[in-house]
Write an enzyme that holds these catalytic residues in place. Sequence first.
Site, PDB file in Angstrom:
ATOM      1  N   LYS A 169      88.894  48.588  61.400  1.00 14.86           N
ATOM      2  CA  LYS A 169      90.004  49.077  60.581  1.00 14.86           C
ATOM      3  C   LYS A 169      91.332  48.755  61.243  1.00 14.86           C
ATOM      4  CE  LYS A 169      87.124  53.141  59.890  1.00 14.86           C
ATOM      5  NZ  LYS A 169      86.501  52.967  61.205  1.00 14.86           N
ATOM      6  N   THR A 221      92.211  51.605  66.622  1.00 15.91           N
ATOM      7  CA  THR A 221      92.773  52.771  67.307  1.00 15.91           C
ATOM      8  C   THR A 221      91.750  53.550  68.125  1.00 15.91           C
ATOM      9  OG1 THR A 221      92.431  54.122  65.330  1.00 15.91           O
ATOM     10  CG2 THR A 221      94.591  53.092  65.584  1.00 15.91           C
ATOM     11  N   TYR A 222      90.466  53.290  67.952  1.00 15.90           N
ATOM     12  CA  TYR A 222      89.472  54.060  68.685  1.00 15.90           C
ATOM     13  C   TYR A 222      89.598  53.757  70.182  1.00 15.90           C
ATOM     14  CZ  TYR A 222      87.157  55.025  64.197  1.00 15.90           C
ATOM     15  OH  TYR A 222      86.860  55.429  62.914  1.00 15.90           O
ATOM     16  N   SER A 223      89.906  54.786  70.934  1.00 11.59           N
ATOM     17  CA  SER A 223      90.104  54.650  72.385  1.00 11.59           C
ATOM     18  C   SER A 223      91.113  53.546  72.696  1.00 11.59           C
ATOM     19  CB  SER A 223      88.781  54.364  73.100  1.00 11.59           C
ATOM     20  OG  SER A 223      87.839  55.376  72.846  1.00 11.59           O
TER      21      SER A 223
END
Length: 330
Positions: free
Chosen positions: A79, A52-54
Amino acid sequence: MDKNFLGRTGLQVSELCLGTMTFGPGTDEPTAHRMLDTFVEAGGTFVDTADTYSSGRSEEIVGSWLKTKDRDELVIATKVYGEAAPGLPVRGAGRKHVMAGVEASLRRLGTDFIDLYQIHVWDDATPLEETLTTLDALVSSGKVRFIGASNLTGWQFQKAIDLSRHRGLEPYVSLQPLYNLLDRDAELDLIPVSLNEGAGVIAWSPLAGGWLSGKYTKEAGGPPAGSRSNDDDWAAHDNDRTWRVIDTLLAVADETGRTPAQVALRWVMQRPGLTAPIIGVRTPEQLADNLGATGWALDDEQMRRLTEAGEKPLPYPHNILRMPQFVRRG
């Protein structure tokens, strides 16, 4: 940089973990690559990201950097759980999404395997057995080496470990909780469970979102310009305990000739059960400062002062369980 074993596994990781949540909009790809190079040159081997990061961009940036590196010398953690992009539904930790998620992460990272694959948060809609059997299959397939979890309660983490043991499944070998001089709730249940079960602890936000960097002062009366804080965050932290911790932090930093951030990181690194704090830096300058937390140690007296400065009354039932008349091990 020293290495620590990840819990009771045979996997060694650097004592600092480089977090990549800012890679993308906050830190562009060339700068991110320079920071990754600097981290490795300092002895770092442990890199943490998430799908989900960026919206996946963080994994892509790490992946493009990995193409020119010795993959076997690095430990890459990511993750799975959340939305793949803003506005899309949260997918959770069910079999369908985890199986699709690992393939997407492998593709973005440009690698054949993930060293540590973590469930980002507890999924209250998916049977735990479904999640754990899926993760076990990923380890058996060779796509994942070890599995871990983040943002669980103590009972959730213990239940996952017990179920894995009962079913003969691959267990969670690590936990990624919020932990720093100001945020100490992990000490109540999460860290004791991790210690008892031999799971490594990878602390996120070890500088409390910048509050332990030395740039926040009571006299300022509000968040400093350019910080991640806002008026609500300031109001939540503006209390005697916060300023007592910061005053003690500044005093120890002065004694040791280190920056406040280095002392705050060092405190986390020396706490029981800790494998590595995750340094979430946005700039090369922040990285250089954080790397200064290695190669030295706080003495027992400094650790005691820092620890005591942030202590607060225990909630029930911990206050009862720690009464002198009930404690048998000291």
